[in-house]
Scaffold this active site. Structure first.
Site, PDB file in Angstrom:
ATOM      1  CB  SER B  45       0.205   1.199   5.201  1.00  0.00           C
ATOM      2  OG  SER B  45       1.338   1.848   4.681  1.00  0.00           O
ATOM      3  CD  GLU B  46       6.902  -0.238   6.953  1.00  0.00           C
ATOM      4  OE1 GLU B  46       7.053  -1.465   6.943  1.00  0.00           O
ATOM      5  OE2 GLU B  46       7.758   0.556   6.524  1.00  0.00           O
ATOM      6  CG  ASN B  47       2.560   4.762   6.914  1.00  0.00           C
ATOM      7  OD1 ASN B  47       2.238   3.737   6.320  1.00  0.00           O
ATOM      8  ND2 ASN B  47       2.114   5.947   6.537  1.00  0.00           N
TER       9      ASN B  47
END
Lengths: 236, 217
Positions: B45-47
């Site tokens: 997940s990019e976060n």
């Protein structure tokens, strides 16, 4: 031992004036400096340029500053959760720079690592490449174009951490980490609000995410709402 | 014709054992529900998550643990958390093997537009530009035609681009297609959908694979 503790949130945001550029940590409403944002609303500083991945929601996070028309310009990667933001942007009331999330993160990182520019492939061939230098590099097994992007500079960086000590060392929790570490490094003056402020020695040196050298002011925040934007669950 | 889950189910078959995968918001997140049995995959997940797990059981949601779509999630055993710079670092250096994301338009050259409708919808690109500029494998989940019946697979995108010449494979409610130097190549039709239907729905240059077959979901 160098003490970075300030008495309260008002002391923490001392010196933030009209027209300044601020970096604010957080991804959505996760890991946002709630206390400082509320204090900025109360202080009424305006014409701010805010570098932050998102713009909060209409009635929380940076949305509060937007509602109060305190922000002149936003530099973000995604503002879809905030209808007031989209409205102000489409009407021209608010200046907006939408930039790729990775570029935003890395421009903060570059500043913190003392590098004036970075090269990234994100946005090559799109409208965000307009006016920017493009260079071709052979790297990582391929030859392709990269955009030159500049390190972000800010007057203040405002970050939120889970734990911090009086020397400014910070530890973040889960995905509340996000942009906070890079912004902490990049700020000319970095303000950290933490859920729990402890004494030096209580944090394991191996577990520290942001060394205190990057933090100028630290205080223990209070009454964190920690709002959840999308409460998604699995049925039992 | 496939519904959203059908598209997600078909894309899930492209995920191989040992892959690190990024799932964009929308239909791509549904892919996680249909991953093949017995393969080991880590969702990025990019976060800042590797090893993202399913949504939590009611009552155990954690405000500090969300995905790129701001939804509450969990962590699987062996998960790790990192900051946004590292997240996009692993994306840019192609450690993430497969990116699955949505699109408004794709061109026969593999250009993709999925972040802006000028004057109407300007939510921002988020991580999309980084992902499409970096990933070796990009699969797009999209509707073949819009609500007005107009094709979204075009010779040239009309909307502001997210990336150029980057899309390799597309799954729509009608078909599975690849992008080749010769434009769109039809590989599979959705159950009940004819090759002619796909041709009528595709405005860009389309050739039919000699091995074209119906999708097996």
């Amino acid at each position: 031992m160098i003490n970075k503790v300030v008495a309260n949130v008002e002391a923490a945001i001392e010196g933030i004036n009209d027209g300044m550029t601020l970096m604010l940590g957080g991804f959505g409403l996760c890991g946002i400096p709630e206390n400082c944002i509320a204090a900025l609303v109360k202080k009424g500083v305006k014409n701010l340029t805010c570098i932050s991945n998102n713009a909060g929601v209409d009635d929380f996070g940076l949305g509060l500053l937007l509602q109060n028309k305190q922000i002149k310009k936003m530099i973000s990667s995604y503002v879809g959760e905030n209808a007031e933001f989209e409205r102000q942007m489409l009407s021209g009331e608010l200046e907006v720079d939408l930039i790729p999330q990775g570029t935003l993160a890395t421009r903060c990182m570059a500043a913190g690592y003392g590098m004036p520019v970075i090269f990234t492939p994100a946005g090559v061939g799109t409208e965000i490449a307009e006016g920017k230098e493009v260079r071709r590099f052979k790297f990582n097994g391929e030859e392709k174009d990269y955009l030159m992007e500049h390190a972000f500079e800010s007057d203040f960086a405002i970050v939120k951490a889970w734990k911090g000590d009086t020397q400014g060392n910070l530890i973040y929790r889960h995905t509340a980490r996000n942009f906070n570490p890079m912004m902490a490094m990049a700020g000319r003056i970095t303000i950290a609000e933490v859920e729990e402020l402890v004494q030096p020695g209580e944090l394991d040196p191996d577990q520290i995410h942001t060394p205190g050298i990057y933090v100028h002011r630290i205080f223990q925040g209070e009454k964190y709402e920690k709002r959840i934007e999308q409460r998604t669950v699995t049925k039992k | 014709m496939l519904d959203k889950n059908g598209i997600a189910k078909r894309i899930a078959r492209e995920v191989k054992d040992g892959m690190y995968v990024n799932l964009g918001i929308g239909i791509p997140t549904l892919v996680a529900n249909f991953l093949p049995e017995g393969i080991n995959v880590e969702l990025q997940s990019e976060n800042g998550i590797l090893g993202m797990g399913p949504f939590p059981f009611e009552g155990t949601e954690d405000a500090d643990l969300i995905n790129a779509g701001k939804q509450t999630v969990t962590l699987l055993p062996g998960a790790s958390i990192f900051d946004s710079a590292m997240s996009f670092g692993m994306i840019r250096s192609q450690k993430v093997h497969l990116t699955i994301l949505g699109a408004m338009e794709v061109s026969e050259d593999g250009d993709i537009a999925n972040w802006k409708i000028p004057g109407k919808m300007v939510k921002g690109m988020g991580g999309a530009m980084d992902l499409v500029a970096s990933a070796k494998n990009i699969i797009v989940a999209m509707q073949h035609v819009n609500k007005a019946g107009e094709s979204k697979l075009l010779s040239k995108c009309s909307l502001p681009l997210t990336g150029v010449k980057c899309v390799k494979k597309i799954v729509t409610e009608l078909a599975v297609l690849e992008i080749t130097p010769n434009g769109f190549l039809l590989l599979e039709t959705a159950p009940g959908v004819t090759v002619e239907q796909v041709q009528n729905a595709t405005a860009g240059k389309l050739t039919i694979s000699e091995h074209v077959q119906e999708m097996v979901i």
